[in-house]
Design a protein around this motif. Structure first.
Motif, PDB file in Angstrom:
ATOM      1  N   MET A 196      14.474 105.653  36.325  1.00 18.71           N
ATOM      2  CA  MET A 196      13.524 105.380  37.409  1.00 18.71           C
ATOM      3  C   MET A 196      13.776 103.964  37.934  1.00 18.71           C
ATOM      4  SD  MET A 196       9.361 105.380  37.330  1.00 18.71           S
ATOM      5  CE  MET A 196       9.278 107.057  36.699  1.00 18.71           C
ATOM      6  N   SER A 197      13.911 103.838  39.247  1.00 14.09           N
ATOM      7  CA  SER A 197      14.234 102.539  39.838  1.00 14.09           C
ATOM      8  C   SER A 197      13.035 101.603  39.780  1.00 14.09           C
ATOM      9  CB  SER A 197      14.680 102.728  41.289  1.00 14.09           C
ATOM     10  OG  SER A 197      13.576 103.170  42.077  1.00 14.09           O
ATOM     11  N   ILE A 198      13.345 100.294  39.895  1.00 13.40           N
ATOM     12  CA  ILE A 198      12.279  99.288  39.885  1.00 13.40           C
ATOM     13  C   ILE A 198      11.336  99.479  41.060  1.00 13.40           C
ATOM     14  CG2 ILE A 198      11.836  96.816  40.177  1.00 13.40           C
ATOM     15  CD1 ILE A 198      14.215  96.247  38.471  1.00 13.40           C
ATOM     16  N   LYS A 199      11.899  99.912  42.189  1.00 11.63           N
ATOM     17  CA  LYS A 199      11.060 100.120  43.374  1.00 11.63           C
ATOM     18  C   LYS A 199      10.005 101.194  43.099  1.00 11.63           C
ATOM     19  CE  LYS A 199      12.906  99.860  47.394  1.00 11.63           C
ATOM     20  NZ  LYS A 199      13.698 100.122  48.623  1.00 11.63           N
ATOM     21  N   ILE A 200      10.427 102.302  42.484  1.00 12.61           N
ATOM     22  CA  ILE A 200       9.477 103.373  42.168  1.00 12.61           C
ATOM     23  C   ILE A 200       8.459 102.890  41.145  1.00 12.61           C
ATOM     24  CG2 ILE A 200       9.235 105.668  41.150  1.00 12.61           C
ATOM     25  CD1 ILE A 200      11.947 106.364  42.368  1.00 12.61           C
ATOM     26  N   LYS A 201       8.930 102.134  40.140  1.00 10.88           N
ATOM     27  CA  LYS A 201       8.009 101.579  39.146  1.00 10.88           C
ATOM     28  C   LYS A 201       6.985 100.664  39.808  1.00 10.88           C
ATOM     29  CE  LYS A 201      11.032 101.694  35.079  1.00 10.88           C
ATOM     30  NZ  LYS A 201      11.747 100.882  34.070  1.00 10.88           N
TER      31      LYS A 201
ATOM     32  N   ILE B 261       7.193  94.111  50.254  1.00 13.24           N
ATOM     33  CA  ILE B 261       8.160  93.400  51.099  1.00 13.24           C
ATOM     34  C   ILE B 261       8.673  92.155  50.393  1.00 13.24           C
ATOM     35  CG2 ILE B 261       8.391  92.078  53.244  1.00 13.24           C
ATOM     36  CD1 ILE B 261       6.503  94.105  54.552  1.00 13.24           C
ATOM     37  N   LEU B 262       7.740  91.404  49.786  1.00 17.27           N
ATOM     38  CA  LEU B 262       8.149  90.188  49.065  1.00 17.27           C
ATOM     39  C   LEU B 262       9.042  90.528  47.873  1.00 17.27           C
ATOM     40  CD1 LEU B 262       4.814  88.149  49.106  1.00 17.27           C
ATOM     41  CD2 LEU B 262       6.899  87.702  50.423  1.00 17.27           C
ATOM     42  N   LEU B 263       8.682  91.582  47.131  1.00 15.38           N
ATOM     43  CA  LEU B 263       9.517  91.991  45.986  1.00 15.38           C
ATOM     44  C   LEU B 263      10.902  92.428  46.455  1.00 15.38           C
ATOM     45  CD1 LEU B 263       7.008  94.020  43.776  1.00 15.38           C
ATOM     46  CD2 LEU B 263       8.121  91.869  43.184  1.00 15.38           C
ATOM     47  N   GLN B 264      10.913  93.128  47.577  1.00 15.12           N
ATOM     48  CA  GLN B 264      12.196  93.602  48.106  1.00 15.12           C
ATOM     49  C   GLN B 264      13.101  92.427  48.475  1.00 15.12           C
ATOM     50  OE1 GLN B 264      13.316  96.708  48.244  1.00 15.12           O
ATOM     51  NE2 GLN B 264      15.261  96.108  49.184  1.00 15.12           N
ATOM     52  N   LYS B 265      12.502  91.404  49.118  1.00 10.62           N
ATOM     53  CA  LYS B 265      13.298  90.274  49.585  1.00 10.62           C
ATOM     54  C   LYS B 265      13.687  89.314  48.465  1.00 10.62           C
ATOM     55  CE  LYS B 265      11.828  90.083  54.410  1.00 10.62           C
ATOM     56  NZ  LYS B 265      11.220  89.238  55.477  1.00 10.62           N
ATOM     57  N   THR B 266      12.769  89.095  47.543  1.00 13.46           N
ATOM     58  CA  THR B 266      13.009  88.064  46.520  1.00 13.46           C
ATOM     59  C   THR B 266      13.639  88.585  45.237  1.00 13.46           C
ATOM     60  OG1 THR B 266      10.755  88.336  45.682  1.00 13.46           O
ATOM     61  CG2 THR B 266      11.099  86.665  47.381  1.00 13.46           C
ATOM     62  N   ILE B 267      13.433  89.861  44.924  1.00 16.28           N
ATOM     63  CA  ILE B 267      13.919  90.380  43.640  1.00 16.28           C
ATOM     64  C   ILE B 267      14.815  91.590  43.797  1.00 16.28           C
ATOM     65  CG2 ILE B 267      13.231  91.369  41.424  1.00 16.28           C
ATOM     66  CD1 ILE B 267      10.695  89.701  41.586  1.00 16.28           C
TER      67      ILE B 267
ATOM     68  N   SER C  44      16.297  93.209  46.411  1.00 14.01           N
ATOM     69  CA  SER C  44      17.511  93.123  47.226  1.00 14.01           C
ATOM     70  C   SER C  44      18.581  92.252  46.567  1.00 14.01           C
ATOM     71  CB  SER C  44      17.146  92.588  48.615  1.00 14.01           C
ATOM     72  OG  SER C  44      18.298  92.552  49.429  1.00 14.01           O
ATOM     73  N   PRO C  45      18.240  91.036  46.056  1.00 18.66           N
ATOM     74  CA  PRO C  45      19.272  90.252  45.339  1.00 18.66           C
ATOM     75  C   PRO C  45      19.790  90.967  44.096  1.00 18.66           C
ATOM     76  CG  PRO C  45      17.444  88.847  45.979  1.00 18.66           C
ATOM     77  CD  PRO C  45      17.021  90.256  46.260  1.00 18.66           C
ATOM     78  N   LEU C  46      18.893  91.641  43.392  1.00 17.28           N
ATOM     79  CA  LEU C  46      19.315  92.367  42.192  1.00 17.28           C
ATOM     80  C   LEU C  46      20.271  93.490  42.544  1.00 17.28           C
ATOM     81  CD1 LEU C  46      18.936  92.600  39.132  1.00 17.28           C
ATOM     82  CD2 LEU C  46      17.011  94.123  39.569  1.00 17.28           C
ATOM     83  N   ASP C  47      20.025  94.148  43.651  1.00 21.67           N
ATOM     84  CA  ASP C  47      20.907  95.223  44.096  1.00 21.67           C
ATOM     85  C   ASP C  47      22.283  94.666  44.457  1.00 21.67           C
ATOM     86  OD1 ASP C  47      21.267  98.037  44.832  1.00 21.67           O
ATOM     87  OD2 ASP C  47      21.425  97.271  46.875  1.00 21.67           O
ATOM     88  N   LYS C  48      22.290  93.496  45.106  1.00 20.35           N
ATOM     89  CA  LYS C  48      23.562  92.869  45.469  1.00 20.35           C
ATOM     90  C   LYS C  48      24.355  92.483  44.225  1.00 20.35           C
ATOM     91  CE  LYS C  48      22.077  91.054  49.936  1.00 20.35           C
ATOM     92  NZ  LYS C  48      21.825  89.814  50.726  1.00 20.35           N
ATOM     93  N   ILE C  49      23.656  91.943  43.220  1.00 17.07           N
ATOM     94  CA  ILE C  49      24.318  91.551  41.969  1.00 17.07           C
ATOM     95  C   ILE C  49      24.915  92.773  41.280  1.00 17.07           C
ATOM     96  CG2 ILE C  49      23.931  90.630  39.647  1.00 17.07           C
ATOM     97  CD1 ILE C  49      21.824  88.773  40.883  1.00 17.07           C
ATOM     98  N   ASN C  50      24.175  93.881  41.240  1.00 17.18           N
ATOM     99  CA  ASN C  50      24.678  95.105  40.604  1.00 17.18           C
ATOM    100  C   ASN C  50      25.913  95.633  41.335  1.00 17.18           C
ATOM    101  OD1 ASN C  50      23.112  95.695  38.287  1.00 17.18           O
ATOM    102  ND2 ASN C  50      21.375  96.246  39.591  1.00 17.18           N
TER     103      ASN C  50
END
Length: 355
Positions: free
Chosen positions: A1-6, A290-296, A298-304
């Motif tokens: 389960m993805s972090i977004k869904i969680k 939106i804040l989670l997407q931008k700050t956590i 999205s960067p986490l997805d780029k790192i992966n």
């Protein structure tokens, strides 16, 4: 389960907890206040009925007192003058004074005159012996108790009765008897009550053979307290007021029907509050996502993606084959795979890679 869904699930559960908690607070603090205010208004309406009854007694007693403290009435008890009857006790007198009965008796309770309106406006009929007895037994005045007033039940219904000792115009005595005047608590009086108080009111004499089960059932509660309130449905509130007769026995119940305007307003307020709460939560949840997407996220997805590219370019073979749970777990697996491959290729730095 993805972090977004969680995150969405956590936000949703938080909303449910927040909504239930605020709903409990609203019901306990706000809506219970509406209910209490509604009951206070209903009790105030009962007080207005009592005020009307007391005011009617007061005004009625003024008329009876004027008649009782009059030389002509004082002489009438002795001589039973026909001239007094013709001049003062005509059907028109009954109509102008809103009288439904009048009785004169001496100090021993002997009836001198007792009449009530007849079937037509220009007709008077005698009171029945049973009615005369009820009146003389309960309303006979004397020097120690020159005035009486109360409610009495007769076969046709309940009456307001006022009694005054008959004395001279200068209010000297000795008293020669008692004058009793009565008003029927019927359609005319209820219509006047309704027009003055703007309350939908009905009167229910308790000697009525066809007494409704509703009134019969509420009597138990009214015997403990003379006022009772009942919420039959969400639209109407019913108030009940018990009046005792002059012998302190239950005689008459007034029923007041009131629309539950405050209840309706509280429902509207509750709906608006629910919309406000839902809207406020939706906006807060949207801002958080939106804040989670931008700050956590999205960067986490780029790192992966970058780690996956490194693993692919370097053709790492020691990749953990277990399926990652989410993006963080995926990053952890990628990092472990990278360390394992570096350890495999450079065993001389094994201790360094393990640290």
């Amino acid at each position: 389960m993805s972090i977004k869904i969680k995150t969405i699930l956590i936000v949703f559960i938080s909303f449910v907890v927040f909504y239930i908690a605020t709903d409990l607070v609203a019901n306990k603090v706000i809506f219970s206040g509406f209910t209490k205010l509604e009951q206070d208004y209903a009790l105030n309406d009962m007080g207005r009925i009592l005020y009307f009854i007391n005011d009617t007694f007061s005004r009625f007693n003024e008329t009876a007192e004027d008649w009782a403290a009059w030389d002509d009435t004082y002489e009438f008890i002795d001589n039973n003058s026909q001239a007094y009857k013709s001049s003062n006790l005509s059907p028109q007198t009954f109509q102008s004074l809103h009288l439904d009965l009048i009785l004169f008796c001496d100090n021993q309770g002997k009836v001198i005159y007792a009449m009530q309106p007849g079937e037509t406006e220009d007709q008077l009929t005698p009171l029945t012996p049973e009615k005369e007895k009820i009146i003389t037994d309960n309303y006979l005045c004397n020097q120690t108790e020159p005035q009486k007033q109360g409610v009495s039940l007769f076969p046709e219904g309940a009456f307001l009765l006022v009694a005054n000792q008959i004395v001279k115009s200068d209010r000297s005595g000795p008293g020669r008897g008692t004058l009793i005047m009565g008003r029927f608590i019927g359609p005319d009086l209820i219509k006047r009550l309704t027009s003055i108080t703007n309350l939908s009111t009905t009167a229910h004499p308790l000697n009525n053979p066809a007494l409704s089960p509703e009134i019969a059932n509420i009597l138990t509660e009214l015997n403990k307290s003379p006022i009772a309130l009942k919420t039959i449905n969400k639209d109407k509130l019913f108030g009940y007021l018990l009046l005792n007769d002059i012998a302190k026995k239950p005689a008459l119940v007034f029923k007041v029907e009131s629309p539950r305007i405050l209840s309706f307003q509280s429902e509207i307020f509750s709906s608006l509050l629910s919309l406000v709460r839902a809207g406020a939560f939706f906006l807060c949840a949207l801002v958080i996502l939106i804040l989670l997407q931008k700050t956590i996220l999205s960067p986490l997805d780029k790192i992966n993606k970058l780690m996956a590219k490194i693993i692919d370019i370097c053709q790492l073979t020691a990749v953990n084959k277990s399926a990652p749970c989410d993006e963080i777990d995926q990053l952890k697996h990628s990092a472990e795979a990278l360390l394992e491959e570096l350890n495999h290729r450079h065993p001389e730095n094994k201790a360094l890679f393990k640290s």
